[in-house]
Enzyme design. Structure first.
Site, PDB file in Angstrom:
ATOM      1  N   GLU A  36      -5.704 -67.147  55.888  1.00  0.00           N
ATOM      2  CA  GLU A  36      -6.286 -66.166  54.966  1.00  0.00           C
ATOM      3  C   GLU A  36      -6.258 -66.663  53.526  1.00  0.00           C
ATOM      4  O   GLU A  36      -7.198 -66.447  52.768  1.00  0.00           O
ATOM      5  CB  GLU A  36      -5.575 -64.823  55.081  1.00  0.00           C
ATOM      6  CG  GLU A  36      -5.738 -64.141  56.444  1.00  0.00           C
ATOM      7  CD  GLU A  36      -7.181 -63.812  56.801  1.00  0.00           C
ATOM      8  OE1 GLU A  36      -8.068 -63.927  55.940  1.00  0.00           O
ATOM      9  OE2 GLU A  36      -7.420 -63.438  57.969  1.00  0.00           O
ATOM     10  N   TYR A 119      -7.082 -57.320  50.551  1.00  0.00           N
ATOM     11  CA  TYR A 119      -7.674 -57.897  51.754  1.00  0.00           C
ATOM     12  C   TYR A 119      -6.636 -58.656  52.581  1.00  0.00           C
ATOM     13  O   TYR A 119      -6.449 -58.381  53.777  1.00  0.00           O
ATOM     14  CB  TYR A 119      -8.855 -58.835  51.422  1.00  0.00           C
ATOM     15  CG  TYR A 119      -9.184 -59.660  52.629  1.00  0.00           C
ATOM     16  CD1 TYR A 119      -9.862 -59.090  53.702  1.00  0.00           C
ATOM     17  CD2 TYR A 119      -8.720 -60.980  52.765  1.00  0.00           C
ATOM     18  CE1 TYR A 119     -10.098 -59.809  54.863  1.00  0.00           C
ATOM     19  CE2 TYR A 119      -8.960 -61.694  53.921  1.00  0.00           C
ATOM     20  CZ  TYR A 119      -9.642 -61.108  54.963  1.00  0.00           C
ATOM     21  OH  TYR A 119      -9.852 -61.803  56.110  1.00  0.00           O
ATOM     22  N   ASP A 137     -13.459 -57.231  53.597  1.00  0.00           N
ATOM     23  CA  ASP A 137     -13.811 -58.441  52.861  1.00  0.00           C
ATOM     24  C   ASP A 137     -15.282 -58.363  52.455  1.00  0.00           C
ATOM     25  O   ASP A 137     -15.945 -57.349  52.677  1.00  0.00           O
ATOM     26  CB  ASP A 137     -13.535 -59.689  53.714  1.00  0.00           C
ATOM     27  CG  ASP A 137     -14.603 -59.874  54.771  1.00  0.00           C
ATOM     28  OD1 ASP A 137     -15.204 -58.873  55.199  1.00  0.00           O
ATOM     29  OD2 ASP A 137     -14.848 -61.030  55.172  1.00  0.00           O
TER      30      ASP A 137
END
Length: 287
Positions: A36, A119, A137
């Site tokens: 991520e 996020y 996102d």
DNA sequence: AAACCGTGGCC
DNA sequence: TGGCCAAGGTT
């Protein structure tokens, strides 16, 4: 009552999802966290090889925390936004010191880590641990803008985006995680920014934007600043030189840079960020 | 809260 | 060619 959108996304995702490393069973919370970080503003195809090298070298947060930040910045190579490498290293130290080396599961604990925002925190809690949160996102925001709001493009990010996604989630944790992933996937491969592939979209006959005749809507997004000739380009050049050389006399770092003041500005801001350090008139990556 | 922060591929 | 775009976050 699951939304009609979720009911369409679930079978589509089961059929069409890409085979990505972080979706493998047992990939682990650390792997998901690293992925991520790398995926923040960086395309999937550029991330995959660097992710695998990273996890081979540092299979746990504690392993990364034991090395110098310089090693993280160097291993980051040309992924871009090198502050992410520094922040990921800091997060690893925080995980070691505050969470016994275990990536936290709680969203607030995740949000408290360096470099993790709305996020990334929810993505880790949802995709690594299977908990039920809205994960939003840029892909998801575009899908919702079109399918739900009938707009061609999303507006600037806003906290109510989370409420929009929450409204689409089924009750169960597992199904909710799938719908989160499916919305992102749809935005990444079908409901793309420039030329959406509506002909293969599972939401075609319930999409608000399509039903309204795909109207042009005012684009409220902020334009990206030009890179050529920017301070960012100068920072990139300084960092690349130090990644390759280890340490250089301050005057020798991009000594042929056309704009002298810009070069010095870049060095000062990198020092300020902690991405480089000065010692005895030489610059090097942070130890 | 608007601006800043890399890098490369695509059309 | 050059602007757009890419699984955002911080200040």
């Amino acid at each position: 009552m699951p939304s009609e959108i979720a009911a369409r996304l679930i079978p589509w995702y089961a059929r069409e999802q890409r085979d990505l490393p972080w979706r493998a069973p047992g990939f682990g919370a650390w792997g998901v966290l690293v992925s991520e970080f790398m995926l923040q503003q960086t395309p999937v195809n550029r991330v995959i090889p660097l992710l695998e090298a990273w996890l081979e070298r540092w299979p746990t947060p504690t392993a990364l925390a034991a090395d110098a930040p310089a090693e993280a910045v160097r291993q980051w190579a040309n992924l871009g936004y090198p502050r992410r490498a520094l922040w990921l290293h800091r997060a690893a130290v925080e995980i070691r010191d505050r969470h016994d080396g275990v990536v936290p599961r709680d969203v607030d604990a995740l949000l408290a880590l360096t470099g993790i925002g709305d996020y990334t925190a929810r993505a880790v809690a949802t995709f690594a641990y299977g908990d039920r949160h809205p994960v939003v996102d840029t892909n998801t925001r575009r899908v919702i803008a079109r399918a739900v709001h009938g707009r061609a493009q999303p507006g600037p990010p806003h906290r109510r985006d989370l409420d929009d996604m929450e409204a689409l989630l089924p009750e169960g944790d597992d199904a909710a995680a799938i719908v989160n992933a499916a919305a992102m996937e749809l935005g990444a491969v079908v409901c793309v920014a420039r030329t959406p592939r509506c002909d293969v979209c599972p939401l075609l006959d319930i999409c608000a934007w399509v039903s309204e005749g795909r109207p042009e809507t005012p684009d409220l997004r902020r334009r990206q600043a030009k890179y050529e000739g920017s301070d960012r380009q100068a920072r990139g050049a300084v960092l690349r030189a130090l990644r390759e050389s280890g340490s250089l006399p301050q005057q020798a770092v991009i000594g042929d840079w056309p704009d002298r003041l810009q070069r010095d500005r870049a060095i000062l801001s990198l020092l300020d960020d902690g991405l480089i350090e000065a010692e005895d008139g030489a610059l090097h990556l942070p130890r």
